[in-house]
Design a protein around this motif. Structure first.
Motif, PDB file in Angstrom:
ATOM      1  N   PRO A  73       0.891  -1.213  -0.067  1.00 48.95           N
ATOM      2  CA  PRO A  73      -0.179  -0.025  -0.008  1.00 48.95           C
ATOM      3  C   PRO A  73       0.828   1.277  -0.002  1.00 48.95           C
ATOM      4  O   PRO A  73       0.351   2.398   0.324  1.00 48.95           O
ATOM      5  CB  PRO A  73      -0.873  -0.077   1.395  1.00 48.95           C
ATOM      6  CG  PRO A  73       0.035  -0.805   2.023  1.00 48.95           C
ATOM      7  CD  PRO A  73       0.993  -1.762   1.362  1.00 48.95           C
ATOM      8  N   ALA A  74       2.063   1.309  -0.346  1.00 47.27           N
ATOM      9  CA  ALA A  74       2.680   2.464  -0.459  1.00 47.27           C
ATOM     10  C   ALA A  74       2.140   3.410  -1.490  1.00 47.27           C
ATOM     11  O   ALA A  74       1.688   3.066  -2.432  1.00 47.27           O
ATOM     12  CB  ALA A  74       4.361   2.142  -0.806  1.00 47.27           C
ATOM     13  N   VAL A  75       2.426   4.658  -1.149  1.00 45.87           N
ATOM     14  CA  VAL A  75       1.535   5.618  -2.216  1.00 45.87           C
ATOM     15  C   VAL A  75       2.872   6.459  -2.700  1.00 45.87           C
ATOM     16  O   VAL A  75       3.717   7.096  -1.788  1.00 45.87           O
ATOM     17  CB  VAL A  75       0.765   6.458  -1.257  1.00 45.87           C
ATOM     18  CG1 VAL A  75       0.063   7.632  -2.230  1.00 45.87           C
ATOM     19  CG2 VAL A  75      -0.534   5.716  -1.068  1.00 45.87           C
ATOM     20  N   CYS A  76       2.847   6.790  -4.166  1.00 49.91           N
ATOM     21  CA  CYS A  76       3.857   7.653  -4.699  1.00 49.91           C
ATOM     22  C   CYS A  76       3.143   8.821  -5.484  1.00 49.91           C
ATOM     23  O   CYS A  76       2.457   8.356  -6.556  1.00 49.91           O
ATOM     24  CB  CYS A  76       4.631   6.856  -5.720  1.00 49.91           C
ATOM     25  SG  CYS A  76       6.183   7.729  -6.542  1.00 49.91           S
ATOM     26  N   GLN A  77       3.299  10.002  -5.128  1.00 46.88           N
ATOM     27  CA  GLN A  77       2.819  11.078  -5.761  1.00 46.88           C
ATOM     28  C   GLN A  77       3.727  11.539  -6.980  1.00 46.88           C
ATOM     29  O   GLN A  77       4.507  12.148  -6.503  1.00 46.88           O
ATOM     30  CB  GLN A  77       2.295  12.014  -4.939  1.00 46.88           C
ATOM     31  CG  GLN A  77       1.028  11.855  -3.916  1.00 46.88           C
ATOM     32  CD  GLN A  77       0.371  13.273  -3.595  1.00 46.88           C
ATOM     33  OE1 GLN A  77       0.951  14.294  -3.469  1.00 46.88           O
ATOM     34  NE2 GLN A  77      -0.767  13.096  -3.369  1.00 46.88           N
ATOM     35  N   GLY A  78       3.734  10.703  -7.937  1.00 48.43           N
ATOM     36  CA  GLY A  78       4.732  10.982  -8.906  1.00 48.43           C
ATOM     37  C   GLY A  78       4.518   9.519  -9.837  1.00 48.43           C
ATOM     38  O   GLY A  78       3.411   9.096 -10.104  1.00 48.43           O
ATOM     39  N   THR A  79       5.581   8.935 -10.200  1.00 44.51           N
ATOM     40  CA  THR A  79       5.624   7.729 -11.092  1.00 44.51           C
ATOM     41  C   THR A  79       6.457   6.718 -10.443  1.00 44.51           C
ATOM     42  O   THR A  79       7.532   7.161  -9.867  1.00 44.51           O
ATOM     43  CB  THR A  79       6.111   8.020 -12.451  1.00 44.51           C
ATOM     44  OG1 THR A  79       7.627   8.784 -12.512  1.00 44.51           O
ATOM     45  CG2 THR A  79       5.208   9.127 -13.226  1.00 44.51           C
ATOM     46  N   ILE A  80       6.241   5.271 -10.783  1.00 47.48           N
ATOM     47  CA  ILE A  80       7.043   4.560 -10.356  1.00 47.48           C
ATOM     48  C   ILE A  80       8.136   4.317 -11.614  1.00 47.48           C
ATOM     49  O   ILE A  80       7.727   3.742 -12.552  1.00 47.48           O
ATOM     50  CB  ILE A  80       6.424   3.082  -9.802  1.00 47.48           C
ATOM     51  CG1 ILE A  80       5.511   3.493  -8.811  1.00 47.48           C
ATOM     52  CG2 ILE A  80       7.387   1.891  -9.566  1.00 47.48           C
ATOM     53  CD1 ILE A  80       6.090   3.991  -7.566  1.00 47.48           C
ATOM     54  N   ASP A  81       9.347   4.462 -11.228  1.00 47.93           N
ATOM     55  CA  ASP A  81      10.192   4.267 -12.570  1.00 47.93           C
ATOM     56  C   ASP A  81      11.400   3.303 -12.356  1.00 47.93           C
ATOM     57  O   ASP A  81      11.459   2.645 -11.088  1.00 47.93           O
ATOM     58  CB  ASP A  81      11.019   5.640 -12.940  1.00 47.93           C
ATOM     59  CG  ASP A  81      10.169   6.687 -13.266  1.00 47.93           C
ATOM     60  OD1 ASP A  81      10.510   7.876 -13.068  1.00 47.93           O
ATOM     61  OD2 ASP A  81       9.030   6.184 -13.900  1.00 47.93           O
ATOM     62  N   SER A  82      12.012   2.937 -13.123  1.00 47.08           N
ATOM     63  CA  SER A  82      13.147   1.989 -13.099  1.00 47.08           C
ATOM     64  C   SER A  82      14.220   2.170 -14.032  1.00 47.08           C
ATOM     65  O   SER A  82      15.006   1.190 -14.598  1.00 47.08           O
ATOM     66  CB  SER A  82      12.513   0.365 -13.617  1.00 47.08           C
ATOM     67  OG  SER A  82      12.117   0.464 -14.735  1.00 47.08           O
ATOM     68  N   ASN A  83      14.391   3.314 -14.656  1.00 49.51           N
ATOM     69  CA  ASN A  83      15.448   3.914 -15.383  1.00 49.51           C
ATOM     70  C   ASN A  83      16.776   4.267 -14.776  1.00 49.51           C
ATOM     71  O   ASN A  83      17.417   4.766 -15.612  1.00 49.51           O
ATOM     72  CB  ASN A  83      14.887   5.003 -16.473  1.00 49.51           C
ATOM     73  CG  ASN A  83      14.544   6.154 -15.486  1.00 49.51           C
ATOM     74  OD1 ASN A  83      14.268   6.102 -14.190  1.00 49.51           O
ATOM     75  ND2 ASN A  83      14.647   7.155 -16.083  1.00 49.51           N
ATOM     76  N   GLN A  84      16.889   4.010 -13.600  1.00 49.42           N
ATOM     77  CA  GLN A  84      18.262   4.373 -12.713  1.00 49.42           C
ATOM     78  C   GLN A  84      18.703   3.284 -12.377  1.00 49.42           C
ATOM     79  O   GLN A  84      17.844   2.546 -11.327  1.00 49.42           O
ATOM     80  CB  GLN A  84      18.112   5.606 -11.694  1.00 49.42           C
ATOM     81  CG  GLN A  84      17.395   6.978 -12.271  1.00 49.42           C
ATOM     82  CD  GLN A  84      18.445   7.702 -13.418  1.00 49.42           C
ATOM     83  OE1 GLN A  84      19.557   6.967 -13.630  1.00 49.42           O
ATOM     84  NE2 GLN A  84      17.858   8.731 -13.862  1.00 49.42           N
ATOM     85  N   ALA A  85      20.043   2.798 -12.491  1.00 51.13           N
ATOM     86  CA  ALA A  85      20.385   1.419 -11.819  1.00 51.13           C
ATOM     87  C   ALA A  85      20.715   1.695 -10.629  1.00 51.13           C
ATOM     88  O   ALA A  85      20.654   2.648  -9.646  1.00 51.13           O
ATOM     89  CB  ALA A  85      21.602   1.085 -12.870  1.00 51.13           C
ATOM     90  N   GLY A  86      20.533   0.457  -9.720  1.00 49.09           N
ATOM     91  CA  GLY A  86      21.148   0.311  -8.430  1.00 49.09           C
ATOM     92  C   GLY A  86      19.819   0.280  -7.397  1.00 49.09           C
ATOM     93  O   GLY A  86      20.050  -0.006  -6.166  1.00 49.09           O
ATOM     94  N   TYR A  87      18.486   0.390  -7.902  1.00 48.77           N
ATOM     95  CA  TYR A  87      17.518   0.149  -7.067  1.00 48.77           C
ATOM     96  C   TYR A  87      17.232  -1.207  -6.425  1.00 48.77           C
ATOM     97  O   TYR A  87      17.443  -2.155  -7.112  1.00 48.77           O
ATOM     98  CB  TYR A  87      16.235   0.859  -7.858  1.00 48.77           C
ATOM     99  CG  TYR A  87      15.691   0.393  -8.851  1.00 48.77           C
ATOM    100  CD1 TYR A  87      16.320   0.615 -10.103  1.00 48.77           C
ATOM    101  CD2 TYR A  87      14.882  -1.089  -8.860  1.00 48.77           C
ATOM    102  CE1 TYR A  87      15.853  -0.115 -11.320  1.00 48.77           C
ATOM    103  CE2 TYR A  87      14.521  -1.664 -10.169  1.00 48.77           C
ATOM    104  CZ  TYR A  87      15.004  -1.035 -11.377  1.00 48.77           C
ATOM    105  OH  TYR A  87      14.655  -1.853 -12.345  1.00 48.77           O
ATOM    106  N   SER A  88      16.314  -1.073  -5.406  1.00 43.74           N
ATOM    107  CA  SER A  88      15.711  -2.491  -4.904  1.00 43.74           C
ATOM    108  C   SER A  88      14.437  -2.976  -5.588  1.00 43.74           C
ATOM    109  O   SER A  88      13.667  -1.791  -5.702  1.00 43.74           O
ATOM    110  CB  SER A  88      15.874  -2.530  -3.398  1.00 43.74           C
ATOM    111  OG  SER A  88      15.229  -3.520  -2.729  1.00 43.74           O
TER     112      SER A  88
END
Length: 730
Positions: free
Chosen positions: A609-624
């Motif tokens: 149920p996390a909320v992000c006022q924006g977008t969920i992206d995956s274009n920057q390396a190193g994320y979990s």
């Protein structure tokens, strides 16, 4: 037991008054006619002679409107509130219209309840604690007296109906003896709850003065019990089906009462002595099951022998007849017949037939998508073997479809005539399905979140099963849940604090119980003992052992061993006599005393149920995980997490972020449960693929919490990967 999801609009087109007249006056089908008493087979007049009222003024819609007007929009999502508000306004208009017909009132009720059932909480709810092996009280502190009933969801509220017997009062006042035969009927109370834990007393829907036709009343019945409630969309009535044996009404049968609201005082509807296809009058045991499509069924066995299980539909026009039963099982006698549905399958569960006594649960599961279709052969419900279903027999089930998972609550029934630990004693445990078959979780304390459907073991749970030696109803030489290790082993009469049984080992004998799994932590082992000397050994999954010496004692004495460090995994408890003399033990307990491990829990920004006022992206390396929150560049464009804490107190947070912007730090308010508790400055990390962690301490409540990162400048937040939450410290 699920809130129905039928299409409401079709019921606006049918006049319920006309349906009722047709139902009363039209010739009955052969199957239904065979199920009715001779005095009621021919006409509406004959029905009224039995005491059926002729379309009384509906008392329920105004009550429902008044209740639902107390709901607050801020507690629900906007998308779910809009249709509810519309239905509430329409229902209020009908309630105020003195010329509204029966069909309009019924349709308004149905539309309002359907919209209320669709209300979605704006938050993730909270975990509430259910503690078994104790007497339960309502929200006013008065005893809950509810035996052999069921919990049913109408609208957004759960209602618990059951029978209050005189024996329940006697047992509560003195739970140190049996109360065989103390089943004089007092009333059928109803309680309401939003969370299935805190129950408010609402009304006694039926009492000894409630009429049952032909001038008789419930006070004259020899037996009243095993009941359930359904809602009929055509009439707008709530129909209660309960077993009744009444010599003034022809003997055994199913009594059908009806009310205008879930908490109304119910009136006589019909008494059906025979259900077609059952070889006996009346029923053996019974419960009411409502399918996902809103159709209602009586789940029952034949009264004598109880070797056959049936599913019979309630008549759709008014729910005042039980249609011919369809046999779904045949074999050994079973009682406590009940049904639940989980992941698209129907499960019929029942207990051994030996007089309200505890046993494993026997299950037949559907092999088709039809509740009245074919079923598998019988098997034992996993998890009920070690302590005979937490020392119960089958009572009823409640299925909760949460936002995160579906959980079935098993409501076990204890009675007094096997180990004097019965009447009015409710035991609820969770059932889940992780493999091909459902699993029963025998826990003495657990926590449940009705919004998400999640559950977890309670801090005070006793990991030893059958710790009070009450599962066996007679003296045995192999005690349920305990494996003999030689010598002499038996349960004996006379437990601690006046309970019926205790465990005795002698002649250098012993028993052991292997606990399938305990979480890593520190534990306390305790018990009561008398007689000769002995010892109790606790062995962890790594082979480590701690021993509690039990000295001889002429009377009961409590013995305790604290600070036991156990790794996660299996554990074994062993009880041994030190010599030829017998050591007698009772009320064994293994309880975890340490707080949750400090490693904490991770909450990914891209996962509800996390909320992000924006977008969920995956274009920057190193994320979990599957991505990160790329917040809108604006003040107030927040990222929010819903986190769970086992205890109240301060906890350390770790926010993993990347800030590759050229404008420097990006500040944000840190908001816990709606209150700003500090500020966090997310400095530049030198690039969007360079991740760092910012720590902070916040106060958490026990249960569910919201943590919000609220940016205070037009630059917004950095990219947020996840939130780590350590255990709260006290």
């Amino acid at each position: 037991m699920k809130q129905r999801s039928r299409v409401v609009s079709k019921y606006w087109k049918v006049a319920a008054a006309a349906l009722l007249c047709v139902a009363l006056a039209a010739p009955l089908s052969a199957g239904t006619a065979a199920a009715e008493t001779p005095a009621t087979r021919t006409s509406a007049t004959a029905l009224q002679e039995q005491g059926a009222a002729a379309a009384p003024v509906d008392r329920g819609l105004e009550h429902l409107v008044s209740d639902y007007r107390t709901r607050t929009p801020s507690k629900y999502t906007a998308d779910s509130w809009k249709p509810f508000a519309k239905a509430l306004t329409a229902a209020a208009d009908v309630a105020d219209d003195t010329s509204a017909g029966t069909s309009e009132v019924a349709a308004a009720k149905t539309a309002l309840m359907t919209a209320a059932a669709g209300l979605e909480a704006a938050d993730e709810g909270t975990f509430q604690t259910i503690t078994n092996n104790t007497f339960w009280n309502d929200t006013s502190g008065n005893p809950i007296y509810s035996q052999g009933g069921g919990v049913f969801k109408f609208g957004d509220t759960y209602y618990w109906y059951g029978v209050h017997y005189t024996g329940a009062e006697l047992y509560r006042a003195n739970p140190t003896r049996k109360y065989d035969g103390n089943v004089s009927f007092v009333s059928i109370p109803v309680y309401s709850s939003k969370d299935l834990v805190n129950w408010k007393f609402e009304n006694r829907v039926a009492t000894r003065s409630t009429g049952v036709g032909s001038g008789a009343n419930l006070g004259g019945a020899g037996w009243v019990g095993r009941l359930g409630v359904s809602y009929n969309e055509n009439t707008g009535k709530y129909v209660l089906a309960v077993q009744m044996w009444h010599t003034g009404r022809g003997g055994h049968g199913v009594l059908l009462l009806q009310g205008d609201s879930p908490t109304d005082t119910f009136d006589y509807g019909y008494f059906q002595t025979q259900i077609t296809n059952s070889p006996t009058t009346g029923t053996g045991d019974q419960t009411v099951f409502t399918d996902d499509n809103g159709k209602d069924y009586l789940i029952f066995s034949n009264r004598e022998g109880r070797s056959r299980g049936f599913v019979a539909k309630f008549r759709e026009s008014d729910s005042l007849r039980i249609e011919p039963g369809v046999e779904i099982r045949r074999g050994d006698g079973r009682e406590g017949n009940a049904m639940f549905k989980l992941d698209g399958k129907y499960y019929h569960a029942a207990s051994d037939l030996h007089g309200w006594n505890t046993s494993v649960n026997y299950v037949n599961e559907s092999t088709s998508s039809n509740v009245q279709g074919s079923y598998s052969s019988e098997y034992v419900l996993a998890g009920t073997e070690m302590d005979y279903s937490h020392v119960t027999q089958t009572g009823f089930f409640v299925t909760v479809k949460g936002t995160k998972q579906n959980t079935v609550i098993y409501a076990g029934d204890r009675w007094a005539d096997f180990a004097w630990n019965g009447i009015g004693y409710n035991q609820w445990v969770p059932i889940t399905k992780t493999g091909a078959r459902p699993q029963f979780h025998s826990v003495s304390q657990w926590q449940f979140n009705v919004t998400t459907g999640e559950w977890r073991v309670g801090q005070a749970n006793n990991y030893i099963l059958n710790p009070d030696i009450q599962a066996d109803r007679i003296i045995v030489s192999s005690v349920r849940g305990w494996r003999n290790l030689g010598g002499s082993v038996t349960n004996v009469n006379g437990g601690v604090n006046g309970s019926r049984f205790a465990l005795q080992v002698s002649n250098s004998g012993g028993v052991e119980q292997r606990i399938a799994s305990v979480p890593a932590g520190t534990y306390t082992l305790s018990l009561h003992a008398r007689g000769s000397a002995g010892q109790v050994v606790i062995t962890g999954s790594d082979g480590s052992q701690r021993t509690l010496g039990v000295p001889s004692s002429s009377g009961w004495a409590k013995r305790e061993l604290t600070g036991i460090a156990l790794p996660g995994g299996a554990a074994t408890v062993t009880v041994r006599a030190s010599g030829s003399g017998g050591v007698t033990v009772d009320q064994l307990s293994l309880v975890k005393t340490s707080a949750e491990a400090p490693s904490g829990q991770r909450y990914e920004a891209e996962t509800a149920p996390a909320v992000c006022q924006g977008t969920i992206d995956s274009n920057q390396a190193g994320y979990s995980g599957g991505g990160f929150c790329n917040g809108t560049a604006a003040a107030g464009a927040f990222a929010q997490f819903t986190v769970t804490s086992a205890a109240a107190g301060p906890a350390t947070l770790g926010v993993r972020f990347a800030n590759g912007g050229s404008a420097g730090a990006r500040p944000a308010n840190l908001v816990a449960n709606g209150t700003t508790v500090g500020t966090v400055s997310f400095e530049s990390t030198g690039g969007w693929t360079t991740w760092s962690t910012k720590t902070a301490t916040v106060p958490l409540n026990a249960g569910s919490n919201t943590i919000r990162l609220d940016p205070t400048t037009a630059a917004g937040l950095p990219n947020v990967d996840y939130l780590d939450v350590g255990a709260a410290t006290r």
